[in-house]
Design a protein around this motif. Structure first.
Motif, PDB file in Angstrom:
ATOM      1  N   GLY A  44      15.144 -24.409   5.180  1.00 27.69           N
ATOM      2  CA  GLY A  44      14.460 -24.125   6.248  1.00 27.69           C
ATOM      3  C   GLY A  44      14.723 -23.124   5.674  1.00 27.69           C
ATOM      4  O   GLY A  44      15.391 -21.986   6.969  1.00 27.69           O
ATOM      5  N   THR A  45      14.865 -22.004   4.244  1.00 28.57           N
ATOM      6  CA  THR A  45      15.090 -20.950   4.711  1.00 28.57           C
ATOM      7  C   THR A  45      13.934 -19.563   4.378  1.00 28.57           C
ATOM      8  O   THR A  45      12.973 -20.336   4.405  1.00 28.57           O
ATOM      9  CB  THR A  45      16.001 -20.209   3.291  1.00 28.57           C
ATOM     10  N   TYR A  46      13.570 -19.134   4.661  1.00 28.89           N
ATOM     11  CA  TYR A  46      12.639 -17.681   4.494  1.00 28.89           C
ATOM     12  C   TYR A  46      13.204 -16.589   2.877  1.00 28.89           C
ATOM     13  O   TYR A  46      14.097 -16.074   3.362  1.00 28.89           O
ATOM     14  CB  TYR A  46      12.601 -16.669   5.409  1.00 28.89           C
ATOM     15  N   GLY A  47      12.186 -16.111   2.603  1.00 30.17           N
ATOM     16  CA  GLY A  47      12.497 -15.261   1.140  1.00 30.17           C
ATOM     17  C   GLY A  47      11.614 -14.281   2.161  1.00 30.17           C
ATOM     18  O   GLY A  47      10.061 -14.342   1.874  1.00 30.17           O
ATOM     19  N   LYS A  48      12.415 -12.844   1.142  1.00 24.86           N
ATOM     20  CA  LYS A  48      11.372 -11.321   1.262  1.00 24.86           C
ATOM     21  C   LYS A  48      11.020 -11.616  -0.707  1.00 24.86           C
ATOM     22  O   LYS A  48      12.198 -11.217  -1.483  1.00 24.86           O
ATOM     23  CB  LYS A  48      11.591 -10.406   1.983  1.00 24.86           C
ATOM     24  N   THR A  49      10.112 -10.776  -0.968  1.00 21.74           N
ATOM     25  CA  THR A  49       9.653 -10.488  -1.953  1.00 21.74           C
ATOM     26  C   THR A  49       9.072  -9.667  -2.601  1.00 21.74           C
ATOM     27  O   THR A  49       7.823  -9.564  -1.910  1.00 21.74           O
ATOM     28  CB  THR A  49       9.049 -12.188  -3.072  1.00 21.74           C
ATOM     29  N   TRP A  50       9.304  -8.822  -3.932  1.00 22.86           N
ATOM     30  CA  TRP A  50       8.581  -8.121  -3.901  1.00 22.86           C
ATOM     31  C   TRP A  50       8.901  -7.641  -5.429  1.00 22.86           C
ATOM     32  O   TRP A  50       9.094  -7.977  -6.184  1.00 22.86           O
ATOM     33  CB  TRP A  50       9.285  -6.355  -3.288  1.00 22.86           C
ATOM     34  N   HIS A  51       7.404  -7.392  -6.218  1.00 25.75           N
ATOM     35  CA  HIS A  51       7.655  -7.506  -7.650  1.00 25.75           C
ATOM     36  C   HIS A  51       7.059  -6.048  -7.712  1.00 25.75           C
ATOM     37  O   HIS A  51       6.280  -5.804  -7.644  1.00 25.75           O
ATOM     38  CB  HIS A  51       5.589  -9.021  -7.940  1.00 25.75           C
ATOM     39  N   THR A  52       7.714  -5.839  -8.430  1.00 24.57           N
ATOM     40  CA  THR A  52       7.703  -4.314  -9.399  1.00 24.57           C
ATOM     41  C   THR A  52       6.943  -4.167 -10.954  1.00 24.57           C
ATOM     42  O   THR A  52       6.768  -3.231 -10.949  1.00 24.57           O
ATOM     43  CB  THR A  52       8.825  -4.109  -9.188  1.00 24.57           C
ATOM     44  N   TRP A  53       6.271  -5.737 -11.431  1.00 23.66           N
ATOM     45  CA  TRP A  53       6.009  -4.921 -12.470  1.00 23.66           C
ATOM     46  C   TRP A  53       4.872  -6.453 -12.376  1.00 23.66           C
ATOM     47  O   TRP A  53       5.147  -8.364 -12.934  1.00 23.66           O
ATOM     48  CB  TRP A  53       6.813  -5.428 -14.164  1.00 23.66           C
ATOM     49  N   HIS A  54       3.625  -5.876 -13.337  1.00 29.14           N
ATOM     50  CA  HIS A  54       2.467  -6.862 -12.737  1.00 29.14           C
ATOM     51  C   HIS A  54       1.993  -7.723 -13.805  1.00 29.14           C
ATOM     52  O   HIS A  54       0.990  -7.342 -13.812  1.00 29.14           O
ATOM     53  CB  HIS A  54       1.486  -6.289 -11.614  1.00 29.14           C
ATOM     54  N   LEU A  97       3.861  -0.490 -14.390  1.00 30.37           N
ATOM     55  CA  LEU A  97       2.645   0.350 -13.485  1.00 30.37           C
ATOM     56  C   LEU A  97       2.197  -0.157 -12.046  1.00 30.37           C
ATOM     57  O   LEU A  97       2.364  -0.648 -11.371  1.00 30.37           O
ATOM     58  CB  LEU A  97       1.164   1.125 -14.447  1.00 30.37           C
ATOM     59  N   GLY A  98       1.925   1.035 -11.561  1.00 29.01           N
ATOM     60  CA  GLY A  98       1.615   0.618 -10.334  1.00 29.01           C
ATOM     61  C   GLY A  98       2.648   0.972  -9.210  1.00 29.01           C
ATOM     62  O   GLY A  98       4.013   1.463  -9.608  1.00 29.01           O
ATOM     63  N   VAL A  99       2.721   0.570  -8.452  1.00 29.78           N
ATOM     64  CA  VAL A  99       3.622  -0.093  -6.782  1.00 29.78           C
ATOM     65  C   VAL A  99       4.091  -0.876  -6.645  1.00 29.78           C
ATOM     66  O   VAL A  99       3.027  -2.010  -7.029  1.00 29.78           O
ATOM     67  CB  VAL A  99       3.302   0.824  -5.407  1.00 29.78           C
ATOM     68  N   PRO A 100       5.540  -1.375  -6.450  1.00 32.05           N
ATOM     69  CA  PRO A 100       6.269  -2.891  -6.284  1.00 32.05           C
ATOM     70  C   PRO A 100       4.695  -2.868  -4.240  1.00 32.05           C
ATOM     71  O   PRO A 100       4.082  -2.477  -3.851  1.00 32.05           O
ATOM     72  CB  PRO A 100       7.033  -2.203  -4.801  1.00 32.05           C
ATOM     73  N   GLN A 101       4.781  -4.484  -5.378  1.00 33.25           N
ATOM     74  CA  GLN A 101       3.824  -5.338  -4.050  1.00 33.25           C
ATOM     75  C   GLN A 101       4.713  -6.264  -3.337  1.00 33.25           C
ATOM     76  O   GLN A 101       5.183  -7.493  -3.987  1.00 33.25           O
ATOM     77  CB  GLN A 101       2.930  -5.769  -4.734  1.00 33.25           C
ATOM     78  N   LEU A 102       4.617  -6.127  -1.802  1.00 31.95           N
ATOM     79  CA  LEU A 102       4.553  -7.546  -1.399  1.00 31.95           C
ATOM     80  C   LEU A 102       4.245  -8.665  -1.809  1.00 31.95           C
ATOM     81  O   LEU A 102       3.009  -8.961  -1.310  1.00 31.95           O
ATOM     82  CB  LEU A 102       4.900  -7.646  -0.098  1.00 31.95           C
ATOM     83  N   MET A 103       4.606  -9.864  -2.108  1.00 31.35           N
ATOM     84  CA  MET A 103       4.338 -11.146  -2.231  1.00 31.35           C
ATOM     85  C   MET A 103       4.785 -12.071  -1.069  1.00 31.35           C
ATOM     86  O   MET A 103       5.442 -12.004  -0.291  1.00 31.35           O
ATOM     87  CB  MET A 103       5.108 -11.543  -3.613  1.00 31.35           C
ATOM     88  N   MET A 104       4.326 -13.169  -1.464  1.00 31.63           N
ATOM     89  CA  MET A 104       4.047 -14.542   0.134  1.00 31.63           C
ATOM     90  C   MET A 104       4.431 -15.742  -0.693  1.00 31.63           C
ATOM     91  O   MET A 104       3.703 -15.840  -1.887  1.00 31.63           O
ATOM     92  CB  MET A 104       2.772 -14.173   1.025  1.00 31.63           C
ATOM     93  N   GLY A 105       4.465 -16.753  -0.167  1.00 27.45           N
ATOM     94  CA  GLY A 105       4.559 -18.155  -0.316  1.00 27.45           C
ATOM     95  C   GLY A 105       3.224 -18.990   0.360  1.00 27.45           C
ATOM     96  O   GLY A 105       3.123 -19.317   1.078  1.00 27.45           O
ATOM     97  N   TYR A 133       0.644  -6.652   5.972  1.00 29.06           N
ATOM     98  CA  TYR A 133       1.347  -5.438   5.104  1.00 29.06           C
ATOM     99  C   TYR A 133       1.204  -5.754   3.705  1.00 29.06           C
ATOM    100  O   TYR A 133       2.084  -6.304   2.931  1.00 29.06           O
ATOM    101  CB  TYR A 133       2.787  -5.521   6.545  1.00 29.06           C
ATOM    102  N   GLN A 134       1.002  -4.265   2.763  1.00 23.20           N
ATOM    103  CA  GLN A 134       1.151  -4.326   1.524  1.00 23.20           C
ATOM    104  C   GLN A 134       1.117  -2.473   1.480  1.00 23.20           C
ATOM    105  O   GLN A 134       0.244  -1.714   2.519  1.00 23.20           O
ATOM    106  CB  GLN A 134      -0.473  -4.862   1.064  1.00 23.20           C
TER     107      GLN A 134
END
Length: 259
Positions: free
Chosen positions: A158-168, A177-185, A236-237
């Motif tokens: 029942g939880t929710y997550g907010k995820t940012w990847h910084t190294w791709h 390289l580049g900027v952080p990106q928002l991830m989803m499940g 959103y990205q």
């Protein structure tokens, strides 16, 4: 003993035993000269002499999958090392493997449904639900007994997550390289690349389909309408001025349907 402390103590020994099980190597080798003897000596000394409370609190290991918000065919496996801060808040660091030289890909913050319900509408669009990840068997806690994993999944469903990847590294980048990106499940069957999931299952000696059956009795709470905004076309990205992002090394070639 506080409730969240009791929960952590009950699971810590079991979850820590999972770390390092079934080796998953990083997909990239980063440039740089090998560590010199002096550097290794410094590292060894720091390991013995320095306290590391925040790192020592990372006592839960979870393995699952993410995709780039706005690029759902670009999918990757994510190794989460998490600290249970209290009954309603978990914070995780995310790696691209579970070996010593695994690369730190990003972070995920996990909150309870109660906390999520209180968030502003715009904030909710950045978060994803965990119901499908848990119920489908895609999210696992490698190496621990089924009963302990079941207890953990009951907590997470029942939880929710907010995820940012910084190294791709999934895109073959040997440096962050580049900027952080928002991830989803993933939110429904048929979205995750079946070959990617099967490869993970084989490596860990598990079967997602069997875990789905085992987790069938876990109640699936209704998903807050504000979560998983990508399903409604609200994506959103962070724009990347470097143009660093490609299709993703593990892209399945098809976008998951927003079911």
């Amino acid at each position: 003993m506080k409730p969240h402390t009791a929960f952590s103590v009950a699971l810590a020994g079991l979850l820590l035993a999972a770390c390092g099980d079934h080796r998953t190597e990083s997909p990239v080798q980063s440039p740089g000269t090998p560590a010199r003897p002096a550097t290794k000596a410094l590292e060894a000394g720091a390991a013995v002499l320095q306290d590391k409370p925040p790192i020592e609190a990372l006592n839960a290991y979870l393995d699952g999958f993410h995709f780039y918000n706005g690029r759902p065919a670009a999918q990757m496996e994510a190794h989460h090392y998490c600290a249970i801060l209290n009954e309603e808040l978990i914070q995780c660091v995310i790696y691209d493997g579970n070996v010593k030289d695994a690369k730190l890909m990003g972070v995920e913050y996990i909150i309870s449904g109660r906390q999520f319900a209180a968030l502003p509408v715009e904030e909710k669009r950045l978060w994803h639900s965990h119901v499908h990840e848990v119920k489908s068997g895609q999210l696992i806690a490698p190496g621990i007994p089924e009963a302990a994993e079941r207890q953990l999944m009951e907590r997470l469903v029942g939880t929710y997550g907010k995820t940012w990847h910084t190294w791709h590294t999934d895109e073959g980048k040997s440096l962050p390289l580049g900027v952080p990106q928002l991830m989803m499940g993933f939110t429904a069957d048929g979205q995750a690349d079946a070959a990617m999931v099967a490869a993970r299952d084989q490596r860990f000696g598990v079967a997602s389909a069997r875990k789905r059956e085992q987790r069938a009795p876990i109640p699936a709470p209704p998903v807050d309408a504000g979560a998983d905004a990508w399903r409604r076309g609200q994506i959103y990205q962070i724009p990347d001025p470097t143009g660093a992002h490609g299709a993703g090394a593990h892209a399945s070639g098809r976008a998951p349907s927003a079911r």
